[in-house]
Scaffold this active site. Sequence first.
Site, PDB file in Angstrom:
ATOM      1  N   ARG A   1     -43.946 -64.813 -12.181  1.00 48.26           N
ATOM      2  CA  ARG A   1     -42.873 -65.527 -12.887  1.00 48.26           C
ATOM      3  C   ARG A   1     -43.243 -66.999 -13.038  1.00 48.26           C
ATOM      4  O   ARG A   1     -43.114 -67.578 -14.109  1.00 48.26           O
ATOM      5  CB  ARG A   1     -41.548 -65.399 -12.107  1.00 48.26           C
ATOM      6  CG  ARG A   1     -40.902 -64.028 -12.157  1.00 48.26           C
ATOM      7  CD  ARG A   1     -40.358 -63.695 -13.537  1.00 48.26           C
ATOM      8  NE  ARG A   1     -39.395 -64.677 -13.997  1.00 48.26           N
ATOM      9  CZ  ARG A   1     -38.091 -64.686 -13.682  1.00 48.26           C
ATOM     10  NH1 ARG A   1     -37.601 -63.720 -12.938  1.00 48.26           N
ATOM     11  NH2 ARG A   1     -37.276 -65.629 -14.134  1.00 48.26           N
TER      12      ARG A   1
ATOM     13  N   ARG B   1     -29.476 -69.908 -17.260  1.00 48.68           N
ATOM     14  CA  ARG B   1     -29.131 -68.501 -17.002  1.00 48.68           C
ATOM     15  C   ARG B   1     -27.638 -68.382 -17.255  1.00 48.68           C
ATOM     16  O   ARG B   1     -26.835 -68.958 -16.514  1.00 48.68           O
ATOM     17  CB  ARG B   1     -29.491 -68.113 -15.570  1.00 48.68           C
ATOM     18  CG  ARG B   1     -28.843 -66.825 -15.136  1.00 48.68           C
ATOM     19  CD  ARG B   1     -29.407 -66.273 -13.864  1.00 48.68           C
ATOM     20  NE  ARG B   1     -30.717 -65.694 -14.091  1.00 48.68           N
ATOM     21  CZ  ARG B   1     -31.356 -64.908 -13.222  1.00 48.68           C
ATOM     22  NH1 ARG B   1     -30.804 -64.626 -12.059  1.00 48.68           N
ATOM     23  NH2 ARG B   1     -32.541 -64.417 -13.507  1.00 48.68           N
TER      24      ARG B   1
ATOM     25  N   SER C   1     -25.844 -54.448 -13.375  1.00 53.80           N
ATOM     26  CA  SER C   1     -26.365 -55.814 -13.459  1.00 53.80           C
ATOM     27  C   SER C   1     -25.324 -56.831 -13.013  1.00 53.80           C
ATOM     28  O   SER C   1     -24.148 -56.482 -12.817  1.00 53.80           O
ATOM     29  CB  SER C   1     -26.780 -56.108 -14.906  1.00 53.80           C
ATOM     30  OG  SER C   1     -27.974 -55.443 -15.217  1.00 53.80           O
ATOM     31  N   MET C   2     -25.758 -58.094 -12.944  1.00 58.04           N
ATOM     32  CA  MET C   2     -24.812 -59.163 -12.599  1.00 58.04           C
ATOM     33  C   MET C   2     -23.683 -59.161 -13.637  1.00 58.04           C
ATOM     34  O   MET C   2     -23.957 -59.071 -14.839  1.00 58.04           O
ATOM     35  CB  MET C   2     -25.531 -60.513 -12.610  1.00 58.04           C
ATOM     36  CG  MET C   2     -26.486 -60.671 -11.455  1.00 58.04           C
ATOM     37  SD  MET C   2     -27.372 -62.244 -11.496  1.00 58.04           S
ATOM     38  CE  MET C   2     -28.791 -61.849 -12.512  1.00 58.04           C
TER      39      MET C   2
ATOM     40  N   GLN D   1     -38.996 -62.880 -17.682  1.00 58.03           N
ATOM     41  CA  GLN D   1     -39.355 -61.776 -16.789  1.00 58.03           C
ATOM     42  C   GLN D   1     -40.409 -60.879 -17.441  1.00 58.03           C
ATOM     43  O   GLN D   1     -41.415 -60.528 -16.811  1.00 58.03           O
ATOM     44  CB  GLN D   1     -38.094 -60.943 -16.485  1.00 58.03           C
ATOM     45  CG  GLN D   1     -38.359 -59.734 -15.606  1.00 58.03           C
ATOM     46  CD  GLN D   1     -38.729 -60.113 -14.186  1.00 58.03           C
ATOM     47  OE1 GLN D   1     -38.027 -60.888 -13.559  1.00 58.03           O
ATOM     48  NE2 GLN D   1     -39.827 -59.571 -13.676  1.00 58.03           N
TER      49      GLN D   1
ATOM     50  N   THR E   1     -35.728 -66.772 -10.243  1.00 54.65           N
ATOM     51  CA  THR E   1     -35.710 -67.665 -11.412  1.00 54.65           C
ATOM     52  C   THR E   1     -35.534 -69.109 -10.964  1.00 54.65           C
ATOM     53  O   THR E   1     -36.255 -70.005 -11.405  1.00 54.65           O
ATOM     54  CB  THR E   1     -34.600 -67.218 -12.392  1.00 54.65           C
ATOM     55  OG1 THR E   1     -34.843 -65.847 -12.699  1.00 54.65           O
ATOM     56  CG2 THR E   1     -34.605 -68.044 -13.655  1.00 54.65           C
TER      57      THR E   1
ATOM     58  N   ASP F   1     -34.763 -50.999 -12.866  1.00 54.60           N
ATOM     59  CA  ASP F   1     -33.932 -52.172 -12.560  1.00 54.60           C
ATOM     60  C   ASP F   1     -32.623 -51.633 -11.985  1.00 54.60           C
ATOM     61  O   ASP F   1     -32.359 -50.422 -12.053  1.00 54.60           O
ATOM     62  CB  ASP F   1     -33.690 -52.963 -13.866  1.00 54.60           C
ATOM     63  CG  ASP F   1     -32.902 -54.254 -13.653  1.00 54.60           C
ATOM     64  OD1 ASP F   1     -32.786 -54.700 -12.496  1.00 54.60           O
ATOM     65  OD2 ASP F   1     -32.390 -54.811 -14.651  1.00 54.60           O
TER      66      ASP F   1
ATOM     67  N   SER G   1     -29.278 -66.366  -8.500  1.00 51.75           N
ATOM     68  CA  SER G   1     -30.715 -66.176  -8.727  1.00 51.75           C
ATOM     69  C   SER G   1     -31.520 -66.534  -7.491  1.00 51.75           C
ATOM     70  O   SER G   1     -31.171 -67.470  -6.777  1.00 51.75           O
ATOM     71  CB  SER G   1     -31.178 -67.081  -9.868  1.00 51.75           C
ATOM     72  OG  SER G   1     -32.583 -67.107  -9.928  1.00 51.75           O
TER      73      SER G   1
ATOM     74  N   HIS H   1     -33.994 -61.028 -21.021  1.00 50.82           N
ATOM     75  CA  HIS H   1     -34.639 -61.762 -19.920  1.00 50.82           C
ATOM     76  C   HIS H   1     -36.121 -61.958 -20.284  1.00 50.82           C
ATOM     77  O   HIS H   1     -36.997 -61.343 -19.689  1.00 50.82           O
ATOM     78  CB  HIS H   1     -34.487 -60.958 -18.629  1.00 50.82           C
ATOM     79  CG  HIS H   1     -34.731 -61.735 -17.370  1.00 50.82           C
ATOM     80  ND1 HIS H   1     -35.021 -63.079 -17.356  1.00 50.82           N
ATOM     81  CD2 HIS H   1     -34.732 -61.345 -16.058  1.00 50.82           C
ATOM     82  CE1 HIS H   1     -35.188 -63.485 -16.099  1.00 50.82           C
ATOM     83  NE2 HIS H   1     -35.018 -62.459 -15.298  1.00 50.82           N
TER      84      HIS H   1
ATOM     85  N   ASN I   1     -30.518 -55.756 -20.203  1.00 47.69           N
ATOM     86  CA  ASN I   1     -31.223 -56.955 -20.675  1.00 47.69           C
ATOM     87  C   ASN I   1     -32.752 -56.867 -20.503  1.00 47.69           C
ATOM     88  O   ASN I   1     -33.507 -57.393 -21.329  1.00 47.69           O
ATOM     89  CB  ASN I   1     -30.655 -58.214 -19.986  1.00 47.69           C
ATOM     90  CG  ASN I   1     -30.430 -58.052 -18.488  1.00 47.69           C
ATOM     91  OD1 ASN I   1     -30.825 -57.050 -17.877  1.00 47.69           O
ATOM     92  ND2 ASN I   1     -29.791 -59.050 -17.869  1.00 47.69           N
TER      93      ASN I   1
ATOM     94  N   CYS J   1     -38.055 -55.708 -11.745  1.00 47.44           N
ATOM     95  CA  CYS J   1     -37.908 -57.165 -11.885  1.00 47.44           C
ATOM     96  C   CYS J   1     -37.380 -57.802 -10.606  1.00 47.44           C
ATOM     97  O   CYS J   1     -37.576 -58.991 -10.396  1.00 47.44           O
ATOM     98  CB  CYS J   1     -36.990 -57.476 -13.057  1.00 47.44           C
ATOM     99  SG  CYS J   1     -35.388 -56.656 -12.940  1.00 47.44           S
TER     100      CYS J   1
HETATM  101  N1  NVA Z   1     -30.489 -56.488 -15.096  1.00 48.81           N
HETATM  102  C1  NVA Z   1     -30.444 -57.392 -13.979  1.00 48.81           C
HETATM  103  C2  NVA Z   1     -31.693 -58.220 -13.941  1.00 48.81           C
HETATM  104  C3  NVA Z   1     -31.773 -59.177 -12.773  1.00 48.81           C
HETATM  105  C4  NVA Z   1     -32.998 -60.020 -12.808  1.00 48.81           C
HETATM  106  C5  NVA Z   1     -29.212 -58.281 -14.090  1.00 48.81           C
HETATM  107  O1  NVA Z   1     -28.939 -58.769 -15.185  1.00 48.81           O
HETATM  108  O2  NVA Z   1     -28.519 -58.461 -13.081  1.00 48.81           O
HETATM  109  N1   CP Z   2     -35.935 -61.157 -11.533  1.00 52.48           N
HETATM  110  C1   CP Z   2     -35.078 -62.181 -11.469  1.00 52.48           C
HETATM  111  O1   CP Z   2     -34.770 -62.850 -12.474  1.00 52.48           O
HETATM  112  O2   CP Z   2     -34.628 -62.446 -10.219  1.00 52.48           O
HETATM  113  P1   CP Z   2     -33.439 -63.463  -9.833  1.00 52.48           P
HETATM  114  O3   CP Z   2     -32.177 -62.869 -10.410  1.00 52.48           O
HETATM  115  O4   CP Z   2     -33.442 -63.514  -8.353  1.00 52.48           O
HETATM  116  O5   CP Z   2     -33.731 -64.786 -10.462  1.00 52.48           O
END
Ligand code: NVA
Ligand code: CP
Length: 305
Positions: free
Chosen positions: A290, A103, A226-227, A133, A55, A222, A52, A130, A161, A262
């Site tokens: 945020r 997280r 995602s992660m 966000q 966040t 987005d 992150s 999320h 998300n 985001c």
């Molecule tokens: N959908 C993305 C949002 C990152 C803030 C993720 O989960 O990686």
């Molecule tokens: N948008 C958001 O949550 O960014 P980070 O993953 O960098 O915290």
Amino acid sequence: MKRDFLHITDFTTEEIWETLELARWIKKKFYIGEEYHPFQDKSLAMIFAKPSARTRVSFETGFFKLGGHALFLGPNDIGIGARESVGDIARVMSKYNDMIMARLFDHNHMLELAEYATVPVVNGLTDFNHPCQIMADILTVLEHRESLDDLKITYVGDGNNIVHSWLALAMRIPFHFTIACPENFKPDLDMVETAKNAGLSTIDISHEPFEAVEKADVIYTDVWASMGQKEEAEQRRKEFAGFQVNESLIKATGKKTYFMHCLPAERGIEVTDAVCDADYSIIFDEAENRMFAQNAIMVKLMKSI
Ligand code: NVA
Ligand code: CP
């Protein structure tokens, strides 16, 4: 009775509006340099199982600006759910701290954390949602548009998300929400049904981005992977062809449109540089908000204990 903020729907419509107003008030105080320290002698444990930037920094700095102290606990520090059970971590962290922010990957772990913690828990993202966000995002829309009347938001990309939290907001505040995604990347359909059944907002799913953005006040996107999905990124790039937010898609709204993301963005993939850096792009306002949205959420939760 301690309260948590795990989903936007954990707050009533009235509480969401109060939170947005409080966020604007805290932001004003911040910019005129007036101190507001309701969290003096308080501490926040921040548990991160994923990376992150926004966040981590917005919670840590935000809690400090409210007079408190925040502790960063990264993936190698406590190994939540691996080195130690979620329930044990929740109970231990509650002994030292006044609030927990986390997280995590698995949304069920977030629910478990909140169940066992005796202090408020704030969700800083899971694979499912999320909420912080989207609170910051709606605050940003409000600042730019001054009203949410007849607002149309079109989300273009992966039904992830971020989409689930927009759907949750649509159950509390009325707006038109259109999701343009490839057939195989729809959001959770139970969540879509629940949001539709709430009967407050109009919700549509489309697979035609150019039709979906017609008359949109906001185009939101987005990352496509995602992660936790980064190994699928290359394959996803093929499956999301045609869903990039570029200048021609923005023009297709036929009206003044804001661009939102985001962040982090993969520039040149789901969105072009030209769109990210255009005067209608409000991506950095979202990032800024945020901190203020979360501070307002935390002030409201702290009042519950
Ligand atoms: N959908 C993305 C949002 C990152 C803030 C993720 O989960 O990686
Ligand atoms: N948008 C958001 O949550 O960014 P980070 O993953 O960098 O915290």
